[in-house]
Design a protein around this motif. Structure first.
Motif, PDB file in Angstrom:
ATOM      1  N   GLY A 132      -0.053  53.153  50.538  1.00 38.29           N
ATOM      2  CA  GLY A 132      -1.272  52.379  51.376  1.00 38.29           C
ATOM      3  C   GLY A 132      -2.266  53.189  51.328  1.00 38.29           C
ATOM      4  N   ASN A 133      -2.325  54.968  51.188  1.00 42.52           N
ATOM      5  CA  ASN A 133      -3.292  55.770  51.268  1.00 42.52           C
ATOM      6  C   ASN A 133      -4.311  55.382  49.573  1.00 42.52           C
ATOM      7  N   PHE A 134      -3.464  54.949  48.811  1.00 43.26           N
ATOM      8  CA  PHE A 134      -4.133  54.884  47.376  1.00 43.26           C
ATOM      9  C   PHE A 134      -5.046  53.462  47.464  1.00 43.26           C
ATOM     10  N   PHE A 135      -4.580  52.663  48.085  1.00 42.82           N
ATOM     11  CA  PHE A 135      -5.323  51.240  48.275  1.00 42.82           C
ATOM     12  C   PHE A 135      -6.561  51.428  49.222  1.00 42.82           C
ATOM     13  N   ASN A 136      -6.362  52.444  50.242  1.00 45.32           N
ATOM     14  CA  ASN A 136      -7.452  52.650  51.024  1.00 45.32           C
ATOM     15  C   ASN A 136      -8.510  53.619  50.831  1.00 45.32           C
ATOM     16  N   SER A 137      -8.326  54.213  49.426  1.00 42.77           N
ATOM     17  CA  SER A 137      -8.989  55.307  48.606  1.00 42.77           C
ATOM     18  C   SER A 137      -9.044  56.572  49.729  1.00 42.77           C
ATOM     19  N   GLU A 138      -7.931  56.967  50.426  1.00 41.70           N
ATOM     20  CA  GLU A 138      -7.927  58.033  51.468  1.00 41.70           C
ATOM     21  C   GLU A 138      -6.819  59.101  50.984  1.00 41.70           C
ATOM     22  N   LEU A 149      -6.950  63.882  34.834  1.00 46.53           N
ATOM     23  CA  LEU A 149      -6.070  62.823  35.295  1.00 46.53           C
ATOM     24  C   LEU A 149      -5.371  62.263  34.108  1.00 46.53           C
ATOM     25  N   GLU A 150      -5.998  62.058  32.977  1.00 49.94           N
ATOM     26  CA  GLU A 150      -5.666  61.600  31.809  1.00 49.94           C
ATOM     27  C   GLU A 150      -4.454  62.449  31.353  1.00 49.94           C
ATOM     28  N   ASN A 151      -4.574  63.724  31.540  1.00 50.84           N
ATOM     29  CA  ASN A 151      -3.707  64.742  30.833  1.00 50.84           C
ATOM     30  C   ASN A 151      -2.372  64.596  31.745  1.00 50.84           C
ATOM     31  N   LEU A 152      -2.386  64.127  32.934  1.00 54.10           N
ATOM     32  CA  LEU A 152      -1.360  63.860  33.682  1.00 54.10           C
ATOM     33  C   LEU A 152      -0.407  62.674  33.340  1.00 54.10           C
ATOM     34  N   HIS A 153      -0.950  62.059  32.147  1.00 55.87           N
ATOM     35  CA  HIS A 153      -0.636  60.775  31.756  1.00 55.87           C
ATOM     36  C   HIS A 153      -0.028  59.732  32.961  1.00 55.87           C
ATOM     37  N   LEU A 154      -1.140  59.544  33.775  1.00 54.74           N
ATOM     38  CA  LEU A 154      -1.070  58.605  34.613  1.00 54.74           C
ATOM     39  C   LEU A 154      -1.587  57.141  34.067  1.00 54.74           C
ATOM     40  N   PRO A 155      -1.048  56.140  34.664  1.00 51.36           N
ATOM     41  CA  PRO A 155      -1.377  54.753  34.486  1.00 51.36           C
ATOM     42  C   PRO A 155      -3.035  54.606  34.796  1.00 51.36           C
ATOM     43  N   GLU A 156      -3.670  53.728  33.945  1.00 52.84           N
ATOM     44  CA  GLU A 156      -5.091  53.526  34.050  1.00 52.84           C
ATOM     45  C   GLU A 156      -5.357  53.123  35.442  1.00 52.84           C
ATOM     46  N   PHE A 157      -4.641  52.284  36.164  1.00 53.88           N
ATOM     47  CA  PHE A 157      -4.981  51.852  37.287  1.00 53.88           C
ATOM     48  C   PHE A 157      -5.115  52.845  38.357  1.00 53.88           C
ATOM     49  N   ILE A 158      -4.141  53.834  38.279  1.00 52.05           N
ATOM     50  CA  ILE A 158      -4.301  54.907  39.179  1.00 52.05           C
ATOM     51  C   ILE A 158      -5.604  55.874  38.740  1.00 52.05           C
ATOM     52  N   ILE A 159      -5.813  56.010  37.712  1.00 51.03           N
ATOM     53  CA  ILE A 159      -7.094  57.028  37.298  1.00 51.03           C
ATOM     54  C   ILE A 159      -8.226  56.197  38.078  1.00 51.03           C
ATOM     55  N   ASN A 160      -8.352  54.789  37.689  1.00 47.78           N
ATOM     56  CA  ASN A 160      -9.551  53.995  38.150  1.00 47.78           C
ATOM     57  C   ASN A 160      -9.584  54.038  39.655  1.00 47.78           C
ATOM     58  N   GLY A 161      -8.299  53.966  40.309  1.00 45.08           N
ATOM     59  CA  GLY A 161      -8.372  54.107  41.783  1.00 45.08           C
ATOM     60  C   GLY A 161      -8.763  55.482  42.324  1.00 45.08           C
ATOM     61  N   MET A 162      -8.681  56.612  41.584  1.00 43.18           N
ATOM     62  CA  MET A 162      -9.108  57.948  41.981  1.00 43.18           C
ATOM     63  C   MET A 162     -10.570  57.995  41.609  1.00 43.18           C
ATOM     64  N   HIS A 163     -11.330  57.090  40.935  1.00 48.36           N
ATOM     65  CA  HIS A 163     -12.470  57.089  40.874  1.00 48.36           C
ATOM     66  C   HIS A 163     -13.413  56.681  42.182  1.00 48.36           C
ATOM     67  N   ILE A 164     -13.826  57.430  42.815  1.00 49.83           N
ATOM     68  CA  ILE A 164     -14.319  56.982  44.290  1.00 49.83           C
ATOM     69  C   ILE A 164     -15.744  57.465  44.469  1.00 49.83           C
ATOM     70  N   GLY A 165     -16.862  56.538  44.601  1.00 43.57           N
ATOM     71  CA  GLY A 165     -17.988  56.933  44.464  1.00 43.57           C
ATOM     72  C   GLY A 165     -18.548  57.382  42.819  1.00 43.57           C
ATOM     73  N   ALA A 166     -18.868  58.483  42.995  1.00 42.77           N
ATOM     74  CA  ALA A 166     -19.319  59.235  41.645  1.00 42.77           C
ATOM     75  C   ALA A 166     -18.154  60.172  40.982  1.00 42.77           C
ATOM     76  N   TYR A 167     -17.091  60.208  41.574  1.00 42.14           N
ATOM     77  CA  TYR A 167     -16.116  61.316  41.026  1.00 42.14           C
ATOM     78  C   TYR A 167     -14.836  60.846  41.139  1.00 42.14           C
ATOM     79  N   TYR A 168     -13.994  61.417  40.565  1.00 46.12           N
ATOM     80  CA  TYR A 168     -12.726  61.580  40.401  1.00 46.12           C
ATOM     81  C   TYR A 168     -11.932  62.410  41.264  1.00 46.12           C
ATOM     82  N   TYR A 169     -10.734  61.972  41.846  1.00 38.77           N
ATOM     83  CA  TYR A 169     -10.167  63.155  42.935  1.00 38.77           C
ATOM     84  C   TYR A 169      -8.555  63.290  42.521  1.00 38.77           C
ATOM     85  N   HIS A 170      -8.033  64.326  42.908  1.00 37.72           N
ATOM     86  CA  HIS A 170      -6.665  64.645  42.838  1.00 37.72           C
ATOM     87  C   HIS A 170      -5.859  63.385  43.598  1.00 37.72           C
ATOM     88  N   PRO A 171      -4.905  62.830  43.029  1.00 38.41           N
ATOM     89  CA  PRO A 171      -4.122  61.715  43.602  1.00 38.41           C
ATOM     90  C   PRO A 171      -2.934  62.393  44.474  1.00 38.41           C
TER      91      PRO A 171
END
Length: 267
Positions: A132-138, A149-171
């Motif tokens: 739920g925190n993922f969908f709320n971007s929190e 994030l790519e080096n963690l071999h995460l699915p693309e939708f998680i990588i895109n979801g962690m792009h908040i504002g102008a930055y990427y964040y630790h999931p």
């Protein structure tokens, strides 16, 4: 990331609420099934879960609001909008355990046994609810690169979801979700070990989640603070200490984790 899952007229259903309810419902079904092995009535368990969920959500919200009073004192109507996020798991756990203790004592049910039954499935619900925190971007961590994030071999939708504002964040939601589900598996397997004693699963839950959350919290940027201390880390340390004490005491004093004698112990 769009937090809205379904819109029907003026009614909106958020992914946050879906994730939390999915975790609660699945955990509730599994707890009821497990409790039957110990001759605990399903009606008792379902009522217990109902009240634990109600007071757990209230406790989680009150806990969060207390540590954000500067904001909520200015916008008091925002307090009721839990669908926008703002539930502190530690507040929910404290309120839930108090509710369980009171309800079990009232109905003469062994408190440690009931927590032992519920603990693995609570971890599972926590793992599901974190999405739920993922969908709320929190509840994310600090800034990282897309390459990280790519080096963690995460699915693309998680990588895109962690792009908040102008930055990427630790999931960090994902880290906690994975280790909650891993903890669930470990507790289920531990329960099958010969010689496990009453209260051991409760202790291991406190130790596992306390250590997990302490390290996850070190990465997060939205922590609830008590002065210069991250409150979640303070509570996590207390959970580990209490867990160790319970484990030692139960290893010395409590009987083995035996189903056959449970009919007389609890109903």
């Amino acid at each position: 990331m769009n937090p809205i899952a379904i819109t029907i007229g003026n009614l909106t259903i958020t992914w946050y609420s879906i994730c939390i309810l999915t975790g609660i419902i699945l955990a509730g079904i599994l707890i009821c099934r497990e409790a039957k092995k110990y001759n605990i009535e399903t009606s008792f368990v379902s009522n217990l879960i109902f009240w634990c969920v109600i007071f757990g959500i209230l406790g989680a919200r009150v806990y969060y609001v207390i540590f954000n009073l500067d904001y909520y004192s200015l916008y008091p109507m925002e307090i009721i909008k839990i669908w926008n996020g703002g539930l502190a798991i530690h507040g929910g756990l404290i309120a839930g355990i108090i509710t369980l203790f009171v309800y079990c004592k009232k109905h003469n049910v062994n408190v440690l046994r009931m927590i032992d039954i519920a603990a693995p499935y609570v971890l599972l619900a926590q793992g599901i609810g974190r999405w739920g925190n993922f969908f709320n971007s929190e509840a994310h961590g600090g800034i990282v690169s897309r390459g990280f994030l790519e080096n963690l071999h995460l699915p693309e939708f998680i990588i895109n979801g962690m792009h908040i504002g102008a930055y990427y964040y630790h999931p960090t939601f994902l880290y906690e979700s994975i280790f909650c589900i891993l903890g669930f598996i470990i507790l289920i397997l531990t329960r099958k070990i010969k010689g496990i004693k009453l209260g051991n699963i409760t202790a291991l839950y406190l130790i596992w989640y306390g250590i997990l959350r302490f390290f996850i919290e070190s990465l997060r940027t939205d922590s609830l603070m008590l002065g210069s201390l991250k409150m979640a880390q303070v509570i996590s340390i207390l959970m580990v200490i209490i867990g160790i004490i319970i484990f030692i005491v139960t290893r010395i004093k409590c009987k083995k984790y035996n189903i056959s004698n449970e009919g007389k112990e609890i109903r």
